[in-house]
Design a protein around this motif. Structure first.
Motif, mmCIF file in Angstrom:
data_model
loop_
_atom_site.group_PDB
_atom_site.id
_atom_site.type_symbol
_atom_site.label_atom_id
_atom_site.label_comp_id
_atom_site.label_asym_id
_atom_site.label_seq_id
_atom_site.Cartn_x
_atom_site.Cartn_y
_atom_site.Cartn_z
ATOM 1 N N ALA A 265 -8.706 -3.545 -0.508
ATOM 2 C CA ALA A 265 -7.371 -4.073 -0.815
ATOM 3 C C ALA A 265 -7.196 -5.498 -0.313
ATOM 4 O O ALA A 265 -6.606 -6.334 -1.008
ATOM 5 N N ILE B 208 -3.780 6.549 -2.064
ATOM 6 C CA ILE B 208 -3.238 5.237 -1.713
ATOM 7 C C ILE B 208 -3.342 4.309 -2.921
ATOM 8 O O ILE B 208 -4.395 4.239 -3.567
ATOM 9 N N HIS B 209 -2.256 3.610 -3.212
ATOM 10 C CA HIS B 209 -2.220 2.673 -4.336
ATOM 11 C C HIS B 209 -1.905 1.271 -3.814
ATOM 12 O O HIS B 209 -0.931 1.086 -3.066
ATOM 13 N N ALA B 210 -2.730 0.313 -4.193
ATOM 14 C CA ALA B 210 -2.507 -1.087 -3.809
ATOM 15 C C ALA B 210 -1.815 -1.805 -4.963
ATOM 16 O O ALA B 210 -2.149 -1.586 -6.137
ATOM 17 N N ILE C 91 -9.254 -0.113 3.160
ATOM 18 C CA ILE C 91 -8.147 -1.050 2.951
ATOM 19 C C ILE C 91 -8.612 -2.473 3.203
ATOM 20 O O ILE C 91 -8.333 -3.390 2.409
ATOM 21 N N LEU D 167 -11.215 0.277 -5.724
ATOM 22 C CA LEU D 167 -11.607 -0.957 -5.048
ATOM 23 C C LEU D 167 -12.754 -0.720 -4.092
ATOM 24 O O LEU D 167 -13.151 -1.624 -3.358
ATOM 25 N N SER D 168 -13.304 0.500 -4.102
ATOM 26 C CA SER D 168 -14.445 0.836 -3.254
ATOM 27 C C SER D 168 -15.740 0.691 -4.040
ATOM 28 O O SER D 168 -15.725 0.479 -5.255
ATOM 29 N N LEU E 269 0.882 -1.155 0.000
ATOM 30 C CA LEU E 269 0.000 0.000 0.000
ATOM 31 C C LEU E 269 0.927 1.214 0.000
ATOM 32 O O LEU E 269 1.536 1.537 1.021
ATOM 33 N N GLN F 256 -5.422 2.440 -7.844
ATOM 34 C CA GLN F 256 -5.714 3.394 -6.790
ATOM 35 C C GLN F 256 -6.792 2.791 -5.895
ATOM 36 O O GLN F 256 -7.747 2.165 -6.367
ATOM 37 N N LEU F 257 -6.639 2.958 -4.584
ATOM 38 C CA LEU F 257 -7.530 2.298 -3.631
ATOM 39 C C LEU F 257 -8.996 2.639 -3.861
ATOM 40 O O LEU F 257 -9.880 1.815 -3.639
#
Length: 256
Positions: A164, A93-95, A160, A132-133, A75, A128-129
């Protein structure tokens, strides 16, 4: 956490932030908390919570990472260049998922199309996080307000774990679970296909590519056209679009 924004809203917000940042550079508030200090304070809350899940914190990144055999889950934190002391301390934030075996496979592949030119590791997949939402959009988190820092950190922790963590755990289950990620359209499936090939799963990689193209007829038509061209004229010297690049990758790896 910001609410999901349209592209027009992001562009307008960025323009306003640039103007504000330029003004702050001309008239700095020397008494205000520096953005980096605010960000590190917020990330400290995140790091303490995720340490129980095996994530190590590197403040100099900043990033959090967890190793699981061949894989590394990260992350990484990107600060907004328009942050202003006392007014804005925003991060993105990047996963990402990395594989040692994939890095070796790429490095020693016979085709220059597959061998990376970069000296740094290339992830299997990164996003980008916010994507993933449930909103599936670019999101940011602002730690500037010390009184609300715990709240922002809790929001980030929730995403997260909800976004993530499922992505990471997919790679820990089995190779058969990985192809489903191609349909999320987070990025080109080339990284996923590479990982499957490096893991000794060529049949699964071929089926993943076929299913991906079958679900996207226009992309499939571009792939077929480029594949015929590359088979006849050789691989291109440049990258272009997903269909073009997948056709070059499939030619280089004899995937189809």
């Amino acid at each position: 956490m910001t609410k999901p924004r349209t592209l027009a809203e992001i562009i307008a917000d960025t323009a306003r932030q640039k103007l504000a940042a330029a003004d702050a550079r001309r008239n700095p508030n020397l008494a205000a908390e520096k953005p980096r200090d605010a960000i590190l304070a917020g990330l400290g809350i995140i790091a303490k919570a995720l340490a129980a899940d095996g994530f190590a914190y590197t403040p100099s990144g900043p990033k959090l990472s967890r190793k699981a055999g061949d894989l590394t889950f990260t992350l990484s934190v990107q600060s907004d260049r328009n942050n202003i002391a006392g007014r804005r301390a925003a991060v993105w934030i990047h996963a990402a998922i990395y594989s040692r075996s994939l890095a070796g496979w790429r490095k020693h592949h016979s085709s220059p199309w597959v061998r990376p030119a970069a000296q740094f590791p290339i992830p299997i997949i990164t996003t980008q996080l916010g994507y993933l939402s449930e909103a599936a959009s670019w999101l940011e988190w602002d730690f500037v307000d010390a009184a609300r820092r715990d709240v922002v950190a809790d929001q980030l922790l929730s995403l997260i774990r909800a976004g993530a963590y499922p992505l990471f755990s997919t790679f820990e289950r089995s190779p058969e679970a990985v192809p489903a990620l191609a349909n999320l359209d987070l990025q080109s499936p080339e990284g996923i296909l590479s990982y499957l090939l490096a893991s000794g799963e060529p049949t699964l990689a071929r089926q993943t590519l076929r299913d991906y193209l079958a679900a996207r007829p226009r992309l499939g038509a571009e792939f077929d056209r480029c594949r015929r061209q590359f088979s006849q004229d050789g691989l291109p010297a440049y990258r272009s679009g997903i269909g073009h690049d997948l056709a070059a990758f499939a030619t280089a790896t004899d995937l189809l």
